[in-house]
Design a protein around this motif. Structure first.
Motif, PDB file in Angstrom:
ATOM      1  N   ARG A 209     -36.142  -0.902 -24.831  1.00 51.90           N
ATOM      2  CA  ARG A 209     -37.446  -0.291 -25.091  1.00 51.90           C
ATOM      3  C   ARG A 209     -38.493  -1.341 -25.472  1.00 51.90           C
ATOM      4  NH1 ARG A 209     -38.649   4.898 -25.838  1.00 51.90           N
ATOM      5  NH2 ARG A 209     -36.542   5.561 -26.293  1.00 51.90           N
ATOM      6  N   GLY A 213     -42.468  -1.666 -20.981  1.00 44.85           N
ATOM      7  CA  GLY A 213     -42.840  -0.975 -19.750  1.00 44.85           C
ATOM      8  C   GLY A 213     -42.080  -1.500 -18.565  1.00 44.85           C
ATOM      9  N   LYS A 214     -42.167  -0.718 -17.490  1.00 43.61           N
ATOM     10  CA  LYS A 214     -41.438  -1.032 -16.276  1.00 43.61           C
ATOM     11  C   LYS A 214     -41.831  -2.403 -15.710  1.00 43.61           C
ATOM     12  CE  LYS A 214     -40.316   1.272 -11.962  1.00 43.61           C
ATOM     13  NZ  LYS A 214     -40.263   2.570 -11.294  1.00 43.61           N
ATOM     14  N   SER A 236     -32.366   3.463 -23.480  1.00 41.39           N
ATOM     15  CA  SER A 236     -33.772   3.883 -23.621  1.00 41.39           C
ATOM     16  C   SER A 236     -34.603   3.435 -22.434  1.00 41.39           C
ATOM     17  CB  SER A 236     -34.397   3.348 -24.905  1.00 41.39           C
ATOM     18  OG  SER A 236     -33.507   2.715 -25.727  1.00 41.39           O
ATOM     19  N   ALA A 237     -34.344   2.231 -21.930  1.00 42.62           N
ATOM     20  CA  ALA A 237     -35.112   1.759 -20.776  1.00 42.62           C
ATOM     21  C   ALA A 237     -34.837   2.622 -19.546  1.00 42.62           C
ATOM     22  CB  ALA A 237     -34.777   0.297 -20.492  1.00 42.62           C
ATOM     23  N   ASP A 239     -33.781   5.856 -19.689  1.00 42.44           N
ATOM     24  CA  ASP A 239     -34.362   7.178 -19.964  1.00 42.44           C
ATOM     25  C   ASP A 239     -35.877   7.177 -19.771  1.00 42.44           C
ATOM     26  OD1 ASP A 239     -31.887   8.159 -20.426  1.00 42.44           O
ATOM     27  OD2 ASP A 239     -32.069   8.323 -22.605  1.00 42.44           O
ATOM     28  N   GLU A 240     -36.517   6.023 -20.008  1.00 45.71           N
ATOM     29  CA  GLU A 240     -37.962   5.906 -19.781  1.00 45.71           C
ATOM     30  C   GLU A 240     -38.287   5.862 -18.293  1.00 45.71           C
ATOM     31  OE1 GLU A 240     -40.564   5.871 -21.751  1.00 45.71           O
ATOM     32  OE2 GLU A 240     -39.556   5.879 -23.703  1.00 45.71           O
ATOM     33  N   GLY A 241     -37.234   5.673 -17.468  1.00 43.73           N
ATOM     34  CA  GLY A 241     -37.461   5.589 -16.030  1.00 43.73           C
ATOM     35  C   GLY A 241     -37.848   4.191 -15.567  1.00 43.73           C
ATOM     36  N   TRP A 242     -37.655   3.192 -16.436  1.00 43.88           N
ATOM     37  CA  TRP A 242     -38.030   1.822 -16.059  1.00 43.88           C
ATOM     38  C   TRP A 242     -36.997   1.196 -15.133  1.00 43.88           C
ATOM     39  CZ3 TRP A 242     -39.180   0.082 -21.817  1.00 43.88           C
ATOM     40  CH2 TRP A 242     -40.308   0.774 -22.264  1.00 43.88           C
ATOM     41  N   GLN A 248     -27.628   0.691 -16.240  1.00 47.65           N
ATOM     42  CA  GLN A 248     -27.438   0.953 -17.668  1.00 47.65           C
ATOM     43  C   GLN A 248     -26.128   0.382 -18.206  1.00 47.65           C
ATOM     44  OE1 GLN A 248     -28.118   5.030 -19.018  1.00 47.65           O
ATOM     45  NE2 GLN A 248     -26.736   4.635 -20.733  1.00 47.65           N
TER      46      GLN A 248
END
Lengths: 323, 252
Positions: A209, A213-214, A236-237, A239-242, A248
Motif C-alpha cells: 500500500r 498507486g498503480k 492490499s496492493a 485489493d486496490e487493483g494495482w 500476490q
C-alpha cells in the motif's frame, strides 16, 4: 528398497525448472542410499529438453499432444499405472500450481501419504515438518501409508547436482489411458506475457500500500528488470487493483522462496510474512520505522519508497558499472 | 441444479494459536468461515439465483460440534446446512472421507451436479480435501478456479496456471475449488441472520473413520523475527547486497 517416480512437468517443450531441481535432488538423495529413480513426462519435447537431468534411471516419455495440457484425472490414470508397474514407494512432484492439484488427487487414488512442503525436504526423514498457521507453528506429521507422495518446492534445492551419468529416455505408450469422452478438458493457456513466475524467481521486488498507486510500480518493474528478478505485491496492493492476484505474496497468495526479497511500502502483516518464511535475505523499505516488516527483515531503510527506490536503482547501476 | 458446498472454519488471527507441550492450544482462537469457502458458497448462491429450482446444501466436517459456521452459511443463503462431527479427524483424507460419506447420505445414488470447495483452508493450507473428495466421488476436479460460466449442460472456467491463464471446459458432475478473485462474497445483515434460524440445520456424529494416511506428531512455536540491520543510504544497501552476491543475475 525405495524406488521413486518423479513427475516431470513439461512447459512449451521444456522441463519446468522446479521439475529439473526435483529430479536432480531426488537423484542425489537416492544415490546416497543406493535407491533407484524413474521419471515420467508427457507431451512433445524439444530435443534438448532433458539436457539438465543428471543421474541414473529411466524417464518414460509419452509424446501425445494431449499431454501438453493434461487434466489431473488423465495424469492420475497414467501415474498410478506406472507406480504399480514399477513398484514405486515414493512419488515426487514439484510444488507448482499444477503439481499441487495433482498430488492430492493421486494420493487419494493410490491411498498414499501426501507430504507437502516439508522443511528440509529429505525423502528419508521419518517425520515431515511443515509450517502451519501462517508460519507461526512448525508441525510434524508422520506418514502412515506404504506409498508416499512428496510435494517439493524450490527452496529445498539450491545446491546443484552434477554427475557424468545421464538417465535414459524410453518412449511410453499412453494411448490405453485416453478415454473417448473426457469430462474435463483444459482448452488453452494464455501466456501471462512471458513474465517469470514469482514462485520461481531468485529475486523479488514487492510493493504494498505504501507504493501509493498503480503507477508507482513502474519503479519496481525497473528495479526488478535491472536485478533480473520479478515484481510481487502484498494483499492490499492487489485489493486496490494495482496488481493482478497472480502477483500476490502471502497467505491468500503465493509462498515464495527467493534469495533476495525487497519489500517496498509493505507494512508486514503476519499473513504477508507467512509467504516469506523461505526467503533467504529480506530487505524492507518503509517510511514507518515501527512497521512490523522490519522485524522479519535482514536489512532495512526507513524512508519514502518513492525517494528510496530511484536512489537505490541509481546506486545499483553504479555498483554494477564498477564491477 | 443440486449444489453441495464444503465449508470449514479457521482462526480469525493465526497469532491466537498457541503451542503447549508440543500440542496445539486453540482455546483463545476466534473462528471465522475459511475465506476461500466463502468464495465457493457465493458462487453456489449465484448459480442458484440463475437456475430456478436449484438447492444449495452447505456441509462441514468438524472436530467439535458448533452451530456458528452453519448459521453463517444459512444466512448467506444456503438452503440447508449439515455438520458431521468427529473428535478424531486427523488429516485431509479423513476429512474428505467424512464429506464424501455425507454427500452420499444426503444425495443417495444421484450425486449433486456440482460440489464447490475453497481452494485450501487458511489454517493448515494443505489444499488436499477438494481433490481427494473428487477422487472419492468419482468426479473430475477443477482446482483454483477464478472465473466460472455455466449453462445447463456444461461449464467454462478459468484459472491462473503456472504459465498464464488456463481455460477449462467440463461437463457435470464436477468438483470445483474456488480461488480468490472468483467473486466478492455477499455480506449478511440482521434479516438474513434471523431467516437463517428458521432453516434446517443438522449436526450429526461421523460413523467409524478409515485410518488416516498422515498423522499429527507434535508442534513447536515459530518466531518469524530477524535482527534487522538498518542502513542509512540506498548506496550503502547496494554495496552490502553486491558483496552478498545478490547481483549475479543483474543486467551487465
Amino acid at each position: 528398497m525405495a524406488h521413486y517416480l518423479v513427475f516431470l512437468e513439461q512447459r512449451g517443450g521444456c522441463i519446468s525448472k522446479v521439475s529439473v531441481d526435483t529430479w536432480n535432488r531426488v537423484q542425489q538423495q537416492a544415490a546416497q542410499e543406493g535407491e533407484s529413480v524413474s521419471g515420467f513426462v508427457g507431451g512433445p519435447l524439444k530435443p534438448t529438453a532433458l539436457g539438465e537431468l543428471y543421474g541414473n534411471g529411466t524417464i518414460y516419455h509419452a509424446q501425445d499432444e494431449a499431454l501438453s495440457l493434461p487434466s489431473e484425472t488423465l495424469l492420475c490414470r497414467i501415474l498410478s499405472a506406472l507406480v504399480a508397474e514399477e513398484g514405486c514407494t515414493g512419488i515426487v512432484i514439484g510444488a507448482t500450481a499444477a503439481g499441487r492439484r495433482l498430488a492430492p488427487y493421486l494420493a487419494e487414488t493410490l491411498h498414499a501419504s501426501l507430504l507437502g512442503g516439508c522443511a528440509g525436504g529429505s525423502l528419508h526423514s521419518e517425520l515431515c515438518r511443515r509450517y502451519i498457521y501462517s508460519g507461526l507453528v512448525l508441525a510434524a506429521y508422520r506418514p502412515e501409508a506404504s506409498i508416499r507422495i512428496f510435494l517439493q518446492g524450490r527452496e529445498q534445492s539450491r545446491r546443484s547436482f552434477f554427475s557424468t551419468d545421464r538417465p535414459h529416455c524410453v518412449s511410453f505408450d499412453a494411448s490405453p489411458f485416453f478415454v473417448p469422452h473426457e469430462n474435463l478438458l483444459i482448452r488453452s493457456v494464455t501466456s501471462g506475457n512471458s513474465r517469470k513466475s514469482i514462485a520461481e524467481s531468485a529475486i523479488i521486488v514487492a510493493g504494498g500500500r505504501g507504493m501509493g498507486g498503480k503507477d508507482q510500480f513502474v519503479l519496481l518493474e525497473e528495479l526488478a528488470s535491472l536485478l533480473g528478478g520479478s515484481v510481487g505485491a502484498s494483499r492490499s496492493a492487489v485489493d486496490e487493483g494495482w496488481r493482478p492476484h497472480s502477483d500476490q505474496i502471502g497467505q491468500t497468495g503465493k509462498a515464495v522462496a527467493p534469495d533476495l526479497y525487497i519489500a517496498c511500502g509493505i507494512s508486514g502483516a503476519v499473513q504477508h510474512l507467512a509467504g516469506l518464511s523461505s526467503a533467504r535475505t529480506v530487505v524492507a523499505v518503509n517510511s514507518d520505522p515501527h512497521a512490523p516488516v522490519f522485524d522479519a527483515a535482514d536489512y532495512g531503510i526507513v524512508g519514502d519508497v518513492r525517494e528510496v527506490i530511484p536512489a537505490f536503482i541509481g546506486a545499483v547501476k553504479e555498483v554494477l558499472q564498477k564491477k | 441444479m443440486n449444489i453441495a458446498v464444503c465449508i470449514c472454519q479457521v482462526p480469525d488471527l493465526p497469532s491466537a494459536v498457541a503451542v503447549v507441550d508440543g500440542s496445539l492450544d486453540l482455546s483463545r482462537v476466534a473462528w471465522v468461515m475459511n475465506p476461500y469457502d466463502e468464495y465457493a458458497l457465493e458462487e453456489a448462491l449465484r448459480l442458484k439465483e440463475r437456475f430456478p429450482g436449484s438447492a444449495v446444501i452447505a456441509l462441514a466436517a468438524a472436530p467439535e460440534a458448533g452451530k456458528e459456521l452453519l448459521l453463517k452459511a444459512l444466512a448467506m443463503g444456503a438452503d440447508r446446512a449439515v455438520e458431521v462431527c468427529s473428535s478424531t479427524l486427523q488429516d485431509s483424507f479423513q476429512t474428505a472421507w467424512v464429506l464424501a460419506e455425507a454427500i452420499g447420505n444426503i444425495y443417495g445414488q444421484e450425486l449433486p451436479d456440482l460440489v464447490l470447495c475453497g481452494r485450501e483452508s487458511l489454517d493448515l493450507q494443505n489444499a488436499s480435501v477438494p481433490a481427494m473428495l473428487a477422487g472419492m466421488l468419482g468426479m473430475p476436479f477443477a482446482g483454483s478456479v477464478t472465473a466460472l460460466r455455466a449453462d445447463g449442460e456444461s461449464l467454462e472456467m478459468e484459472r491462473e496456471g503456472d504459465d498464464g491463464l488456463e481455460t477449462l471446459e467440463a461437463l457435470y458432475p464436477l468438483v470445483i475449488s474456488a480461488e480468490k478473485g472468483l467473486n466478492i462474497p455477499r455480506k449478511t445483515g440482521i434479516r438474513q441472520v434471523m431467516e437463517a434460524r428458521k432453516k434446517p440445520l443438522e449436526i450429526v456424529q461421523a460413523s467409524a473413520l478409515p485410518d488416516p494416511l498422515v498423522r499429527f506428531a507434535g508442534a513447536e512455536p515459530v518466531s518469524l523475527k530477524k535482527a534487522c540491520r538498518f542502513v542509512e543510504t540506498p548506496s550503502e544497501l547496494a554495496g552490502l547486497l553486491y558483496r552478498g552476491g545478490f547481483f549475479k543475475t543483474a543486467q551487465e
